[in-house]
Enzyme design. Structure first.
Site: not given
Ligand code: GUN
Length: 295
Positions: A54, A98, A121
């Protein structure tokens, strides 16, 4: 018949080129540099590799990115304080924590602490609610990537029988919801199957499109699908290691056998995976534009 391979790698590359141009223009015309922070707790090898990818992608697109790694025994309070710090940081437009988090940390509390305007997200309840209502919001990256793949591969979803396997908050539930909405890659008749589904093959055999997101390697076999089906395989299962220590990956679908019956299929790796990361970049650019009043 052998299926058309829907390449996430190629589609992602195309979208990244578009984003690179957009990021350069944002900087040139408006002095805006999109900023992303990724927060990783612990050292789970899969999570480390996702977060590294990422940040690398962000860097390649001209997005400012910060990679924060904290020890697995960090307290929930410390993690919440870190999120608060980035909520207030004007250089940062997107915050990604994460998952999964260690057991002693309440995942919901952490996700709810992220400013919904920085929730790239799309996991905050404000964004989940807006998504469900079909309002503008950050879409979760994997479902967002699947929609984009279907659109760009020219798959007709309107009126199609879609079977989603897996009811996770990250993939199954949101993709099922999005595909029944009146939107591109939507207007489908959706069935959501899960571990308590009585006869999975009954459902998959009648599907025009199957979205497999279960985390069981090669679970969908050729006898479970009809000729001409379109397969989106979200599974990334580590089934072994090469001699040099590289992970060997398999999807949730028995690719070799199913591709002989399918009209189109995504490979693993090189299917949904690269799209997920790319949609995170797209969401980060969207967050920066919103913060600058450009949307
Ligand atoms: N873990 C697995 N997939 C994801 C994702 O899309 N976002 C985050 N934050 N963690 C994940």
């Amino acid at each position: 018949m052998s299926a058309k391979i829907i390449s996430g790698t190629e589609t992602a590359k195309q979208i990244r080129e578009e984003l690179k141009t957009e990021v350069a223009e944002l900087k040139e015309k408006h002095g805006v540099v999109p900023g992303l922070v990724t927060i990783l707790v612990g050292e789970d090898p899969a999570s480390v590799s996702y977060v590294t990818a990422k940040n690398k992608t962000a860097h390649n697109l001209g997005i400012h990115s910060e990679q924060v790694t904290k020890p697995a025994d960090i307290s929930e309070e410390e993690l919440l304080a870190l999120i608060d710090q980035y909520n207030k940081d004007p250089k940062i437009h997107g915050i990604l924590v994460q998952l999964p988090l260690p057991k002693h940390i309440n995942e919901a509390r952490v996700l709810y602490a992220i400013d919904p305007d920085k929730d790239v997200d799309g996991f905050h309840p404000v964004n989940v609610g807006k998504m469900m209502l079909g309002e503008p919001c950050f879409l979760p990256c994997t479902p967002h990537g699947i929609l984009e793949l279907l659109v760009r591969a020219g798959v007709e979803t309107s009126g199609a029988e879609v079977v989603v396997i897996g009811r996770s908050n990250i993939v199954g539930k949101p993709i099922a919801n999005l595909m029944l909405q009146k939107r591109p890659a939507g207007n489908a008749t959706v069935t959501l199957c899960h571990t308590r589904t009585k006869d999975l093959a009954f459902h998959t055999k009648r599907a025009d499109i199957i979205i497999a997101a279960v985390g069981v390697p090669k679970m969908v076999t050729a006898d479970m699908v009809k000729e001409g089906v379109v397969i989106i395989d979200v599974g990334v299962n580590r089934i072994g290691k090469t001699e040099s220590g590289k992970a060997i990956l398999a999807g949730d679908v028995d690719f070799e056998a199913v591709k002989e019956k399918a009209a189109a299929i995504t490979p693993v790796p090189g299917g949904v995976g690269p799209m997920t990361i790319t949609m995170l970049m797209k969401n980060t650019v969207q967050a920066a534009k919103q913060a600058a009043g450009l949307l």
